[in-house]
Design a protein around this motif. Structure first.
Motif, PDB file in Angstrom:
ATOM      1  N   ASN A  47       0.852  -1.106  -0.022  1.00  0.00           N
ATOM      2  CA  ASN A  47       0.025  -0.033   0.070  1.00  0.00           C
ATOM      3  C   ASN A  47       0.804   1.269   0.038  1.00  0.00           C
ATOM      4  OD1 ASN A  47      -1.772   2.050   0.938  1.00  0.00           O
ATOM      5  ND2 ASN A  47      -3.326   0.376   0.869  1.00  0.00           N
ATOM      6  N   ALA A  48       2.082   1.292   0.776  1.00  0.00           N
ATOM      7  CA  ALA A  48       2.914   2.331   0.899  1.00  0.00           C
ATOM      8  C   ALA A  48       3.858   2.375  -0.612  1.00  0.00           C
ATOM      9  CB  ALA A  48       3.901   2.296   2.015  1.00  0.00           C
ATOM     10  N   SER A  49       4.083   1.482  -1.169  1.00  0.00           N
ATOM     11  CA  SER A  49       4.910   1.114  -2.181  1.00  0.00           C
ATOM     12  C   SER A  49       4.303   0.257  -3.330  1.00  0.00           C
ATOM     13  CB  SER A  49       6.436   0.459  -1.908  1.00  0.00           C
ATOM     14  OG  SER A  49       6.836   1.434  -0.932  1.00  0.00           O
ATOM     15  N   PRO A  50       3.221   0.777  -3.901  1.00  0.00           N
ATOM     16  CA  PRO A  50       2.467   0.170  -4.903  1.00  0.00           C
ATOM     17  C   PRO A  50       3.146  -0.349  -6.231  1.00  0.00           C
ATOM     18  CG  PRO A  50       1.620   2.297  -5.017  1.00  0.00           C
ATOM     19  CD  PRO A  50       2.625   2.083  -3.823  1.00  0.00           C
ATOM     20  N   LEU A  51       4.193   0.590  -6.509  1.00  0.00           N
ATOM     21  CA  LEU A  51       4.997   0.309  -7.774  1.00  0.00           C
ATOM     22  C   LEU A  51       5.540  -1.179  -7.589  1.00  0.00           C
ATOM     23  CD1 LEU A  51       6.679   3.696  -8.679  1.00  0.00           C
ATOM     24  CD2 LEU A  51       4.320   2.798  -9.454  1.00  0.00           C
ATOM     25  N   ALA A  52       5.855  -1.643  -6.556  1.00  0.00           N
ATOM     26  CA  ALA A  52       6.478  -3.105  -6.531  1.00  0.00           C
ATOM     27  C   ALA A  52       5.533  -3.898  -7.204  1.00  0.00           C
ATOM     28  CB  ALA A  52       6.484  -3.320  -5.198  1.00  0.00           C
TER      29      ALA A  52
ATOM     30  N   LEU B 289      -5.956  -8.816   3.158  1.00  0.00           N
ATOM     31  CA  LEU B 289      -5.709  -8.560   1.524  1.00  0.00           C
ATOM     32  C   LEU B 289      -6.532  -7.317   1.301  1.00  0.00           C
ATOM     33  CD1 LEU B 289      -6.702 -12.274   0.482  1.00  0.00           C
ATOM     34  CD2 LEU B 289      -4.465 -10.895   0.085  1.00  0.00           C
ATOM     35  N   GLN B 290      -7.760  -6.768   1.903  1.00  0.00           N
ATOM     36  CA  GLN B 290      -8.470  -5.602   1.632  1.00  0.00           C
ATOM     37  C   GLN B 290      -7.305  -4.504   1.596  1.00  0.00           C
ATOM     38  OE1 GLN B 290     -12.687  -6.388   3.033  1.00  0.00           O
ATOM     39  NE2 GLN B 290     -11.441  -5.280   4.486  1.00  0.00           N
ATOM     40  N   GLU B 291      -6.152  -4.645   2.256  1.00  0.00           N
ATOM     41  CA  GLU B 291      -5.321  -3.279   2.298  1.00  0.00           C
ATOM     42  C   GLU B 291      -4.618  -3.225   1.007  1.00  0.00           C
ATOM     43  OE1 GLU B 291      -4.930  -1.305   4.623  1.00  0.00           O
ATOM     44  OE2 GLU B 291      -6.643  -2.059   5.736  1.00  0.00           O
ATOM     45  N   LEU B 292      -4.548  -4.146   0.085  1.00  0.00           N
ATOM     46  CA  LEU B 292      -3.831  -3.974  -1.100  1.00  0.00           C
ATOM     47  C   LEU B 292      -4.120  -2.893  -1.873  1.00  0.00           C
ATOM     48  CD1 LEU B 292      -4.223  -7.755  -2.284  1.00  0.00           C
ATOM     49  CD2 LEU B 292      -1.862  -6.564  -1.517  1.00  0.00           C
ATOM     50  N   PRO B 293      -3.328  -2.117  -2.375  1.00  0.00           N
ATOM     51  CA  PRO B 293      -3.414  -0.948  -3.132  1.00  0.00           C
ATOM     52  C   PRO B 293      -4.199  -1.177  -4.476  1.00  0.00           C
ATOM     53  CG  PRO B 293      -1.379  -1.492  -3.449  1.00  0.00           C
ATOM     54  CD  PRO B 293      -1.946  -2.357  -2.432  1.00  0.00           C
ATOM     55  N   PHE B 294      -5.364  -0.114  -4.714  1.00  0.00           N
ATOM     56  CA  PHE B 294      -6.216  -0.300  -5.898  1.00  0.00           C
ATOM     57  C   PHE B 294      -7.087  -1.587  -6.050  1.00  0.00           C
ATOM     58  CE2 PHE B 294      -1.863   1.347  -7.235  1.00  0.00           C
ATOM     59  CZ  PHE B 294      -2.160   2.698  -6.989  1.00  0.00           C
TER      60      PHE B 294
END
Length: 273
Positions: A194-199, A236-241
């Motif tokens: 969530n903090a580093s979604p580009l990963a 899993l709900q914390e996943l970005p996007f």
């Protein structure tokens, strides 16, 4: 003074700085410019991944997307300062002649200022522009420094994600005794993503080792145990996007998870997935 160029330069810098700060230090997903740039690069790699044979897209997607985003930050910062200094033609003068600098000379001056090299054939014409050149140099240093730090955070998250995909193959999520290992690791990973979604744009050459694919597999695997599924779903709900509603039934959540995983996957999915 050309007010249009001045306002345009200030707006470009403001928007870029806001997006850069939100993405690198807010620990909350990514800014709109970052998401837009990453989406463009990712779309290109999704097209490349369709080419026959083993595509280099799987290995290069993550590094290129990350480098491309950093390049956008640097380029827009450069353009913003270039417009500001060109808004007043006499802001910079040639050291040798004292004549106003042209666009090419201003271009070189901004490049040397942002890179903190300081080597240029032009100089500020007054204290105001000298101070602004110092601010430009500081902004360039900040962008370069935080970009490097952000890249390191991204790569650390990628490594953690790949370690988790291996852990999933060792510790079966259906075995309740593995919850004490898998749940803390999953929660920590989802928060970091969530903090580093580009990963998420770093792909693996093997489908089962891909992080989005593995998280989707985990959700479907543990959904076979409805009572334990609630805990995994909460993490899993914390996943970005990931677009899910708290009231979604398990099937709705699994469908959202699959859509999310496909969004960040370059692989051809097995039919059962």
């Amino acid at each position: 003074m050309n007010v249009i160029l001045l306002i345009a330069g200030i707006l470009v810098l403001a928007v870029t700085a806001a997006d850069f700060a939100f993405t690198t230090i807010s620990a909350n997903k990514a800014g709109p410019l970052t998401r837009g740039a990453a989406a463009v690069y990712w779309y290109v790699f999704r097209l490349l991944a369709r080419l026959p044979g083993e595509s280099a897209a799987l290995r290069l997607a993550g590094p290129v997307v990350m480098s491309g985003v950093a390049l956008v930050w640097l380029a827009l910062t450069f353009v913003g300062w270039l417009l500001i200094f060109r808004s007043y033609p006499e802001a910079l003068v040639m050291k040798s002649t004292g004549e106003p600098a042209d666009w090419a000379s201003t271009f070189a001056f901004i490049g040397s200022a942002l890179s903190t090299v300081g080597a240029s054939n032009v100089q500020p014409s007054s204290a105001l522009w000298d101070n602004l050149s110092t601010v430009a140099a500081v902004s360039g240093m900040v962008v370069l420094t935080l970009s490097v730090t952000f890249v390191l955070n991204i790569t650390q998250t990628v490594v953690q994600g790949r370690g988790f995909t291996v852990l999933l193959r060792i510790r079966d999520p259906l075995n309740v005794r593995n919850d004490d290992i898998l749940l803390p690791a999953l929660a920590d990973l989802c928060i970091r993503l969530n903090a580093s979604p580009l990963a998420l744009y770093y792909s693996s050459s093997r489908w089962e080792r891909g992080l989005p694919e593995s998280l989707n597999w985990l959700a479907r695997r543990v959904a076979q145990s409805p009572e334990r599924f609630r805990s995994y779903r909460y993490a899993l709900q914390e996943l970005p996007f990931l677009s899910v509603d708290g009231d979604d039934d398990p099937e709705g959540f699994l469908e959202a998870m699959q859509d999310w995983a496909r969004q960040f996957s370059l692989h051809d999915w097995p039919a059962e997935q």
